[in-house]
Scaffold this motif. Structure first.
Motif, PDB file in Angstrom:
ATOM      1  N   MET A  48       0.815  -1.218   0.000  1.00 43.24           N
ATOM      2  CA  MET A  48       0.000   0.000   0.000  1.00 43.24           C
ATOM      3  C   MET A  48       0.851   1.272   0.000  1.00 43.24           C
TER       4      MET A  48
ATOM      5  N   ALA B 271      -9.827   2.395  21.019  1.00 41.09           N
ATOM      6  CA  ALA B 271      -9.691   2.830  19.621  1.00 41.09           C
ATOM      7  C   ALA B 271      -9.013   4.197  19.517  1.00 41.09           C
TER       8      ALA B 271
ATOM      9  N   ASP C 118      -6.413   6.875  19.264  1.00 39.77           N
ATOM     10  CA  ASP C 118      -5.002   6.995  18.915  1.00 39.77           C
ATOM     11  C   ASP C 118      -4.586   8.424  19.173  1.00 39.77           C
TER      12      ASP C 118
ATOM     13  N   GLY D 278      -1.093   8.755  16.650  1.00 42.85           N
ATOM     14  CA  GLY D 278      -0.419   7.536  16.188  1.00 42.85           C
ATOM     15  C   GLY D 278       0.007   6.603  17.299  1.00 42.85           C
TER      16      GLY D 278
ATOM     17  N   PRO E 227      -1.407   4.433  20.599  1.00 43.44           N
ATOM     18  CA  PRO E 227      -2.659   4.031  21.252  1.00 43.44           C
ATOM     19  C   PRO E 227      -2.772   4.674  22.640  1.00 43.44           C
TER      20      PRO E 227
ATOM     21  N   ALA F  65      -2.787  -1.623  26.838  1.00 40.38           N
ATOM     22  CA  ALA F  65      -3.320  -2.276  25.646  1.00 40.38           C
ATOM     23  C   ALA F  65      -3.003  -1.400  24.455  1.00 40.38           C
ATOM     24  N   PRO F  66      -2.037  -1.779  23.626  1.00 40.90           N
ATOM     25  CA  PRO F  66      -1.223  -2.984  23.598  1.00 40.90           C
ATOM     26  C   PRO F  66      -0.300  -3.064  24.828  1.00 40.90           C
ATOM     27  N   PHE F  67      -0.094  -4.269  25.247  1.00 41.42           N
ATOM     28  CA  PHE F  67       0.594  -4.520  26.515  1.00 41.42           C
ATOM     29  C   PHE F  67       2.105  -4.370  26.356  1.00 41.42           C
TER      30      PHE F  67
ATOM     31  N   GLY G 156       2.595  -0.668  19.699  1.00 37.81           N
ATOM     32  CA  GLY G 156       1.368  -0.252  19.007  1.00 37.81           C
ATOM     33  C   GLY G 156       1.501   1.090  18.336  1.00 37.81           C
TER      34      GLY G 156
ATOM     35  N   ASP H 172       2.672   3.749  15.669  1.00 40.00           N
ATOM     36  CA  ASP H 172       3.109   3.595  14.277  1.00 40.00           C
ATOM     37  C   ASP H 172       4.434   4.316  14.032  1.00 40.00           C
TER      38      ASP H 172
END
Lengths: 342, 510
Positions: free
Chosen positions: B1, B457, B459, B462, B464, B470-472, B501, B503
């Motif tokens: 992508m 959800a 962010d 970028g 979390p 979470a993410p742990f 998590g 980016d």
């Protein structure tokens, strides 16, 4: 663009889906023990799907084979996702009206749960995957609490046999359990959304299958220990066992069961709806995920009200699902091999 | 992508507001023309001050906005040297050369070319010098506008540590940060917002610590700010956030020490002239439960306080909803004595639990808002009346039950433990009361699932917002769910962009 989830996150999500079915299963220990060979069979069936789908997914692979085939296949897949979500909504509604809210209308639960799950599906796979880890930890805590709560009953624990009717019956049972493994199809749909590293992917599948086997055996064992012969008269034996457990401040552990089951069902329905959205997005790439989630959620709720949903899902779980998982990917896989050799 | 990604050159970068396009006109050489234009533009505005003087026989003018310039400094370092200047065969160019090169009339000195620059500098407290025959002008930073002195921030009180808080003036705020962070790597990047207000702001970050991708993302989002007036940092946060969530992914602080700690972890801060609240980006959910005191207390106590805050947050959002749900649909879950008290109270009050809870919390919110907006002496009276009305009179009159008052009091106190989450908690509380009252624990559970998904959800530029839970990420939990000792914390620096998590996290080797 949505980010990918890790294979462990996918494994935990699939485990929670398995748990949603296991928690309300009324199978005996011998049925639950059949999960071990059944999951081995599912694992074997997933190999071609995994090899094919780990990079690009089943549908893109199918589309490169023949454009005519992919559209009906995708619509079929969407319908399967919606039927499975609808059936899960019905089961959850049935559980609530049978145990917690005997006077309530099931439709309230279908609509309420459908809305929240559609919202979760619209938010994407990543938040669900993040929730999956903590839901799995919670599941482990609840199972430990169940074991502690049912420990006083263990002094009268009988000796269990996994195959009292003989090995052929045991393996037939295992085959039926494997055929009804709906999570295998979910794996097929969601595999392209996980990071594609062959070794870790294999570990993820093993983790999911191992956890599912452990949960199945524990579920069977706990309900047998707590209820004995009384288990056969109960529709939701583990819920009854939880209510009878001694280890809780109020002498009631069914609330913990309700929390865990609601969490697992929420994840399972959301994943089916997300699966539906994911496939639909393949067909309608310009449509927003939120709109697709509303479409899928509405579809699942409507199907949940229809009486034939049960019949169709029973048919799917009688072996079609595994066939779909096993045979479906083989065709494009063979085609690719053929194309590569040419 | 990657194929579909936009090339970097086409990515929008920050551009300051250009203001009124009619002002982008060069300043003329003739003094009379310039002053004529300015007088026309200001019309009847009384704060424009123009002194026409003669320096060595050459006509000059000094312009300023009344009240924005320190008159003492002006007369000391600008007016006196200028009027006392003597020069052989003076020309406008020679005087201009002297002003630019041979004198030091202000610490901050700029050349201006257009009317836009002229008005901008003049209204920021600069004194403008025009010399007849020389196009453009010179601006001297001699600001002296009144401002609040540095005081303790009322919203972020700490038991230990600095008592200093930001005030409304940008430069002193920047100085407070610089005093704590004596490295040239700390960058104050000037930035302007508002087509009409042209409010000065500063991006604060530590070069080498901040992720360049994060910085680029923030600049890109700030480039989308289209406001006429930017009076508070709250105006800007919607441009920095993405998607809808109950929970903000942008934090704020009034404390320079907190800001420095955040910047040291690779975050970016944004200060704006006119407000003491600096934005912190990215801001994770767990930071709501942290405070400066955590790092002064002993680790076990700081950990205990964090857990207590999390519990208080859960209490303030869920307790009324769960109470209503259990009382209405699952009374068997209550201990017998409590159940009998509840039945007794329910029989003596006219409403069922859900309307009773909604009514009491609505009244509570009215009184809280009244207490907040009133002058302080009156607000105390409002609080007393509220406490008497709700706590005593309403129970005595049999309008609400005593258990409900207890629940309200517990919830209200809990909600003040984490003040930054007050907004989402208030809305969630009402939502959970409704869900609990209409559908029992099922509704509360389902609502909780929706809230969790909403939170997971989010962010924050970028990263979390629920990281590192979470993410742990086990290692980072040493300063999240727990507060390890400084000996452990100091071993490895935390970089917010490197969290699981994110980016922007560096890719791990295969």
């Amino acid at each position: 663009m949505e980010r990918k989830i890790s294979s462990v996150q996918l494994a935990l999500l699939l485990f929670l889906c398995s748990l949603a079915s296991l928690l309300i299963s009324n199978g005996s220990f011998s049925i639950m023990a059949a999960f071990l060979p059944a999951m081995v069979l599912v694992g074997a069936a997933l190999v071609p799907a995994f090899l094919l789908g780990r990079k690009q997914g089943f549908l893109p692979a199918l589309s490169s084979w023949g454009k005519g085939a992919v559209i009906p296949a995708a619509f079929l897949l969407v319908m399967v996702c919606l039927f499975m979500a609808a059936q899960e909504l019905r089961v959850y509604g049935f559980f609530l009206t049978s145990t917690v809210y005997p006077k309530a209308q099931m439709g309230i639960f279908l609509i309420g749960t459908g809305i929240v799950c559609a919202y979760a599906a619209g938010m994407g796979l990543e938040p669900l995957a993040r929730l999956g880890l903590w839901a799995s930890v919670f599941a482990a805590v609840v199972f430990i609490a169940f074991i502690l709560g049912l420990a006083p009953s263990m002094k009268n624990m009988p000796v269990f046999h996994a195959s009292p009717e003989g090995m052929s019956v045991f393996f037939q049972r295992a085959f039926r359990v494997a055929c009804a493994s709906e999570e295998a199809l979910l794996f097929l749909i969601l595999a392209p959304r996980a990071r594609s590293r062959r070794q870790k992917g294999g570990k993820g599948i093993s983790l999911w299958l191992s956890l599912a086997v452990i949960a199945a055996i524990l579920t069977g064992l706990l309900s047998e220990i707590a209820l004995g012969a009384y288990r056969e008269t109960r529709r939701f034996p583990l819920h009854t066992a939880a209510a009878a457990a001694h280890f809780s401040p109020q002498g009631r552990m069914d609330l913990l069961f309700l929390f865990l089951y609601t969490g697992a069902v929420f994840i399972k329905i959301s994943l089916w709806l997300y699966g539906g959205c994911f496939v639909l997005r393949y067909l309608f790439p310009r449509m927003r995920r939120g709109i697709l989630a509303i479409v899928c959620g509405t579809g699942a709720v409507i199907l949940g009200f229809l009486p034939f949903t049960q019949t169709i899902t029973n048919l799917l779980l009688s072996g079609w699902m595994l066939a779909f998982v096993f045979i479906g990917p083989l065709v494009p896989l063979l085609f690719f091999r053929k194309g590569a050799s040419q | 992508m990657d194929f579909f990604k936009r090339p970097l050159a086409s990515v929008r970068t920050y551009e300051p507001p250009h203001g009124d396009s009619s002002l982008q006109v060069p300043l003329e050489a003739s003094l009379a023309d310039r002053l004529g234009h300015i007088r026309d533009r200001f019309d009847k505005s009384m704060d424009l001050v123009i002194h026409e003087i003669s320096v060595c026989g050459i006509s000059c003018a000094v312009l300023m906005c009344e009240g924005l310039v320190s008159t003492g400094t002006f007369s000391e370092i600008l007016a006196r040297p200028l009027t006392a200047l003597t020069m052989e065969s003076p020309t406008p160019e020679k005087i201009h050369e002297w002003v630019l090169s041979d004198s030091l009339m202000a610490p901050d000195q700029k050349e201006i070319k257009t009317y836009f620059e002229l008005y901008r500098f003049m209204m920021s407290g600069f004194v403008i010098l025009f010399i007849d025959g020389v196009p453009g002008g010179d601006a001297f930073g001699l600001q002296g506008f009144p401002g609040r002195s540095v005081g303790e921030p009322e919203g972020e009180t700490n038991m230990r540590g600095s008592r200093e808080g930001f005030n409304e003036l940008l430069r002193p705020n920047l100085a407070m940060i610089r005093r704590r962070f004596k490295t040239p790597d700390l960058i104050f990047e000037m930035i302007t917002f508002g087509e009409k207000s042209l409010t000065d702001g500063a991006l604060v970050y530590c070069r080498g610590t901040v992720s360049p991708a994060l910085l680029a993302r923030i600049r890109r989002r700030l480039s989308k700010v289209k406001l006429d007036v930017a009076l508070e940092t709250g105006y800007l946060s919607p441009f920095l956030e993405k998607g809808f969530s109950l929970f903000s992914s942008i934090g704020y602080t009034e404390r320079p020490d907190t800001l420095c700690a955040k910047v040291a972890e690779g975050r970016v801060a944004l200060l704006l002239d006119g407000t003491p609240f600096a934005l912190i980006m990215p801001y994770l959910f767990n930071e709501h439960f942290q405070s400066g005191d955590d790092y002064s207390h002993r680790p076990y106590f700081a950990t205990f306080i964090r857990w207590m805050k999390m519990l208080a947050f859960g209490f303030s959002a869920l307790l009324p909803g769960i109470y209503v749900a259990i009382g209405t649909f699952h009374p068997e879950l209550l201990p017998d004595i409590l159940l009998s008290k509840l039945i007794e109270s329910d029989q003596s009050t006219p409403f069922s639990l859900m309307p009773e809870a909604l009514l009491v919390f609505f009244l509570y919110e009215i009184m809280r808002e009244a207490g907040l907006r009133m002058p302080k002496p009156v607000s105390h009276a409002v609080s007393i009346v509220g406490a008497l009305v709700i706590g005593d009179a309403a129970v005595t009159a049999g309008i609400i039950g005593a258990p409900m008052v207890l629940v309200v009091a517990l919830t209200a106190i809990s909600s003040f433990v984490v003040p930054t989450l007050y907004e989402p908690v208030t809305i969630l509380r009402f939502a959970f009361i409704l869900l609990g009252g209409l559908t029992g624990l099922y509704g509360v559970l389902l609502g909780l699932c929706a809230v969790l998904i909403n939170l997971l959800a989010v962010d924050s530029l970028g990263i979390p917002a629920a990281a590192p839970c979470a993410p742990f990420s086990l290692y980072v939990l040493r300063d999240t769910l727990f507060r390890w000792s400084w000996r452990t914390l100091a071993r490895k620096d935390l970089r917010v962009a490197g969290l699981n998590g994110s980016d922007m996290a560096p890719k791990r080797g295969r």
